[in-house]
Scaffold this active site. Structure first.
Site, mmCIF file in Angstrom:
data_model
loop_
_atom_site.group_PDB
_atom_site.id
_atom_site.type_symbol
_atom_site.label_atom_id
_atom_site.label_comp_id
_atom_site.label_asym_id
_atom_site.label_seq_id
_atom_site.Cartn_x
_atom_site.Cartn_y
_atom_site.Cartn_z
ATOM 1 N N SER A 94 5.489 80.015 8.618
ATOM 2 C CA SER A 94 6.490 81.074 8.725
ATOM 3 C C SER A 94 7.703 80.607 9.532
ATOM 4 C CB SER A 94 5.839 82.329 9.319
ATOM 5 O OG SER A 94 6.653 83.456 9.132
ATOM 6 N N HIS A 144 0.337 86.653 3.777
ATOM 7 C CA HIS A 144 1.092 85.907 4.790
ATOM 8 C C HIS A 144 0.230 85.460 5.962
ATOM 9 C CE1 HIS A 144 4.951 84.666 6.492
ATOM 10 N NE2 HIS A 144 4.539 85.120 7.658
#
Length: 412
Positions: free
Chosen positions: A181, A385
């Site tokens: 990320s 995610h």
């Protein structure tokens, strides 16, 4: 109300996952795959204590950036001596996180341990402003001046200093870089503004790279983006420059607010709407353990910078407004990062059920890279995610595929 919603959102997105499968099922999964049991006391250990607990040798290193920030890195040594030396690996965490997120699942599943088992020396970064890197040579941590940084400064100052320190310490000519990320965001900010560091990277591995953010799917996050202007006004009016610092009481509160024995608690439902639902692969005991380490702090400017690139669709430096941009950049628009100068080889892993970084955004981003090795979609269609950190099947879905590729790029 907007401020309260933001608070709930950011505490939840990096803390917890979707609702879990029954504990007994996940306990069996861990046992069958020779994974260590999830223990609640791990939530109260530091990262060095966690690493040593599982029998891995480690030490801590301190570096000072050009602009005076004092940073800590943790080094994990190879579990066994290897005949052929391998390049060191630098792993960089995401927003509001710390390197704890990489090691919480324990041996046989967490990537740093798998790499150490395979003969790699692994360095875990702590970027400025987080739990283990909260110091400066001249500025007080509580000052507005200390928190006047975005993820741009992390990429421009923190990463180069850590990379140079690792190479000088290990005497290696290059290293492997693995980011999740924001750990990817800062890398491409560095490679797009300090191109000389491309020669020091053997392979960049991007796990759910947060670079192009045009197609955010989370309905909660989309609402938050629409309220961004008011949110920024509130932060400015209240002179809030730091968000979600580490607090040891957070874990104690979380045990009561979202008890693991409740399989569909409020935290699970909320985060399923943010990161993407994937209830089958989460152990709520591990999620609670996660809450003992995250959030670990960030500047408000980091968050606002993300909002800017999501709303503009452009991967560029911080936007201070026309007048501020003229003063800072001598142009009324902030400079766009030059991804064409990101010349180190890149491999990407992304998820179809990622509601924060859309797979189409990753595909678009991958086409911008001049040395893309491959962009790999995770086979599990429900992978999201935070699965790169917490999922019980992340090893089979991602890490077992990644390590052989690292070995191909590991000539010292």
């Amino acid at each position: 109300m907007a401020a309260i919603c933001w608070w709930i959102f950011f505490y939840s997105v990096f803390w917890v996952s979707s609702s879990p499968a029954p504990d007994e099922d996940l306990d069996m999964v861990r046992k069958e795959n020779d994974l260590p049991p999830v223990l609640d006391n791990d939530a109260e250990l530091t990262v060095p204590q966690l690493i040593r607990k599982y029998g891995y040798r480690m030490d801590s290193h301190v570096v000072i950036t050009e602009d005076g920030y004092i940073l800590t890195m943790f080094r994990i040594f190879p579990r066994q001596p290897v005949e052929t030396a391998k390049l060191p690996v630098l792993m960089v965490h995401g927003l509001f996180a710390s390197p704890a997120v990489f090691v919480l699942s324990g041996p046989n599943i967490s990537l740093p341990y798998l790499l150490a088992d395979d003969g790699y020396e692994v360095w875990l970064a702590n970027v400025r402003g987080t739990r283990y890197s909260r110091d400066h040579t001249s500025m007080a941590v509580g000052s507005k001046e200390y928190w006047d940084f975005s993820w741009h400064e992390i990429g421009y100052y923190d990463l180069p200093k850590m990379i140079d320190y690792i190479l000088n310490t290990t005497k290696a000519s290059k290293l492997h870089y693995i980011g999740h990320s924001q750990g990817c965001t800062v890398y491409f900010a560095m490679s797009g503004s300090r191109s000389d560091y491309n020669d020091k990277i053997a392979l960049m591995t991007a796990l759910s790279p947060a670079v192009v953010l045009k197609r955010v799917r989370s309905p909660i996050l989309r609402v938050m983006l629409s309220l961004a202007d008011k949110f920024e006004e509130i932060l400015s009016a209240l002179n809030i420059v730091e968000l979600l610092p580490y607090n040891e009481n957070t874990y104690r509160v979380a045990k009561h607010v979202c008890p693991p024995e409740e399989p569909n608690n409020a935290c699970s439902q909320l985060v399923g709407m943010i990161a993407g639902p994937h209830p089958e692969m989460y152990d709520q005991k591990l999620v609670l353990k996660f809450l003992g380490h995250v959030p670990a702090g960030a500047s408000t400017k980091q968050l606002i910078h993300y909002i800017q690139i999501a709303r503009s669709g452009l991967f560029r430096q911080y936007d201070y407004g026309k007048r501020g941009n003229l003063q800072t950049y001598s142009d009324w628009k902030p400079p766009t990062y030059n991804l064409n100068s990101s010349l180190a080889p890149v491999i990407i892993f992304y998820a179809l059920n990622d509601w924060m970084v859309h797979p189409r955004d990753v595909q678009q981003f991958s086409r911008m890279l001049p040395r893309l090795v491959s962009a790999n979609v995770v086979a599990d269609k429900k992978f999201n995610h935070v699965d790169f950190l917490l999922s019980q099947n992340v090893r089979s879905q991602v890490f077992d595929k990644l390590i052989p590729i690292l070995n191909q790029y590991s000539d010292v």
